[in-house]
Design an enzyme around this catalytic site. Structure first.
Site, PDB file in Angstrom:
ATOM      1  N   TYR A  33      41.625  31.285  37.438  1.00  0.00           N
ATOM      2  CA  TYR A  33      42.236  29.977  37.668  1.00  0.00           C
ATOM      3  C   TYR A  33      41.730  29.338  38.954  1.00  0.00           C
ATOM      4  CZ  TYR A  33      45.313  31.795  41.346  1.00  0.00           C
ATOM      5  OH  TYR A  33      45.784  32.331  42.512  1.00  0.00           O
ATOM      6  N   LYS A 149      39.087  35.058  41.348  1.00  0.00           N
ATOM      7  CA  LYS A 149      40.392  34.371  41.350  1.00  0.00           C
ATOM      8  C   LYS A 149      41.054  34.587  39.992  1.00  0.00           C
ATOM      9  CE  LYS A 149      42.580  30.242  43.263  1.00  0.00           C
ATOM     10  NZ  LYS A 149      43.566  30.987  44.026  1.00  0.00           N
ATOM     11  N   GLU A 182      44.333  39.185  53.816  1.00  0.00           N
ATOM     12  CA  GLU A 182      44.600  37.747  53.677  1.00  0.00           C
ATOM     13  C   GLU A 182      46.088  37.570  53.386  1.00  0.00           C
ATOM     14  OE1 GLU A 182      42.476  36.092  50.288  1.00  0.00           O
ATOM     15  OE2 GLU A 182      42.615  37.995  49.234  1.00  0.00           O
ATOM     16  N   LEU A 207      39.716  36.812  48.699  1.00  0.00           N
ATOM     17  CA  LEU A 207      39.219  35.656  47.950  1.00  0.00           C
ATOM     18  C   LEU A 207      38.377  34.787  48.890  1.00  0.00           C
ATOM     19  CD1 LEU A 207      39.649  34.196  45.128  1.00  0.00           C
ATOM     20  CD2 LEU A 207      41.107  32.644  46.425  1.00  0.00           C
TER      21      LEU A 207
END
Ligand code: PDD
Length: 284
Positions: A33, A149, A182, A207
């Site tokens: 996505y 992702k 992250e 990511l």
């Protein structure tokens, strides 16, 4: 006005928008996505978002549901149909519909494309950046390909929920070595004791954030010293400043980590400068 979604070739009212129960996105989270921000009618970083979507599909050997130019046209039409100028655009591609079997289905499988958009208050995000947010550290229990992702977000969901229950806005994920990877849906940054902007280098454990890449460019353009290296949660706690970036948070100062103030508990000067640079870039 009721919202309109795009599902596999058709524009449909949101509450009539359905996917098949044998869709592999539904059964296996076998999907990828993107979330793109739309500010005053402008899609922010559209090309890099599409690059990343195509890379995610490629890494998972999914077929493209439509061409890249068709996807851009659908994005535009969807925003027009929903009469939205400040919005989040959600794009999801899953491997497609097939009898449940873990391995990829044989033969050509048409991937599924779902796109939705919703109104989003970027003014509120900008306001929040003036006071900053609280974050909570949580163990990073995700898989080994966080560079893709993927819609398989359960570890991110659990971390965000734990952070919320701790009274924080975002979870800061910490790996087995005690280093920050992250956020649950954000890239994490700090300004170290020497005043250098630090963020984790791109590997398969984070990511490649689009906002992160834009911010690196902005920082370099404005002679802000930057280093891509791992940093521990302890170093983050003692940092001069912390902040996070994402399509939805833009650039957002962090003022408290696990109940302890970062510096004086106010957004730092570097983060504040970068917030302004980002809003200039986004045209607001
Ligand atoms: N999240 N890291 C993770 C794990 C993310 O899910 C995201 C984005 C980011 C920031 O990437 P970008 O700058 O390209 O938005 C970093 C989106 C916004 C989401 O899942 O809603």
């Amino acid at each position: 006005m009721s919202r309109t979604a795009y599902v596999n070739g058709a524009y449909v009212p949101n509450d009539m928008a359905f996917v098949h129960i044998d869709d592999r996105g539904y059964q296996f989270a076998d999907g990828v996505y993107e979330v793109v921000s739309v500010i005053d009618g402008k899609m922010i970083d559209e090309e890099p978002h599409l690059d990343r979507l195509w890379r995610s599909m490629g890494e998972l050997r999914m077929t493209e549901p439509v061409t890249r130019s068709a996807l851009k046209l659908i994005s535009k039409q969807l925003l027009q149909k929903n009469r939205l100028k400040n919005a989040l655009l959600y794009i999801q591609v899953s491997r497609g519909v097939a009898k449940r079997d873990h391995a990829f289905p044989q033969g050509d499988l048409r991937s599924s494309l779902v796109m939705t958009c919703r109104r989003f208050d970027f003014g509120a995000v900008r306001e929040r950046a003036k006071t900053g947010i609280k974050v909570s550290s949580q163990p990073d229990i995700r898989w080994g390909r966080c560079d893709i992702k993927a819609t398989a977000l359960l570890p991110n969901v659990l971390a965000k929920q734990a952070a919320k229950e701790a009274g924080a806005f975002e979870a800061i994920l910490v790996d087995a070595d005690g280093n920050v990877t992250e956020g649950s849906s954000t890239s994490v940054w700090m300004v170290d004791k020497n005043g250098t902007l630090v963020t984790r280098p791109l590997k398969d454990n984070i990511l490649p954030g689009i906002t992160r890449a834009t911010l690196i460019e902005l920082a370099e353009k404005h002679q802000i010293r930057i280093e891509e290296r791992a940093f521990s949660i302890e170093e983050a706690k003692a940092a001069k400043e912390m902040f996070l970036t994402s399509a939805t948070s833009c650039a957002m100062p962090i003022v408290e980590l696990d109940g302890s103030a970062i510096s004086d508990g106010k957004p730092g000067s570097v983060a504040t400068k970068l917030v302004e640079l980002y809003w200039d870039f986004a045209g607001k």
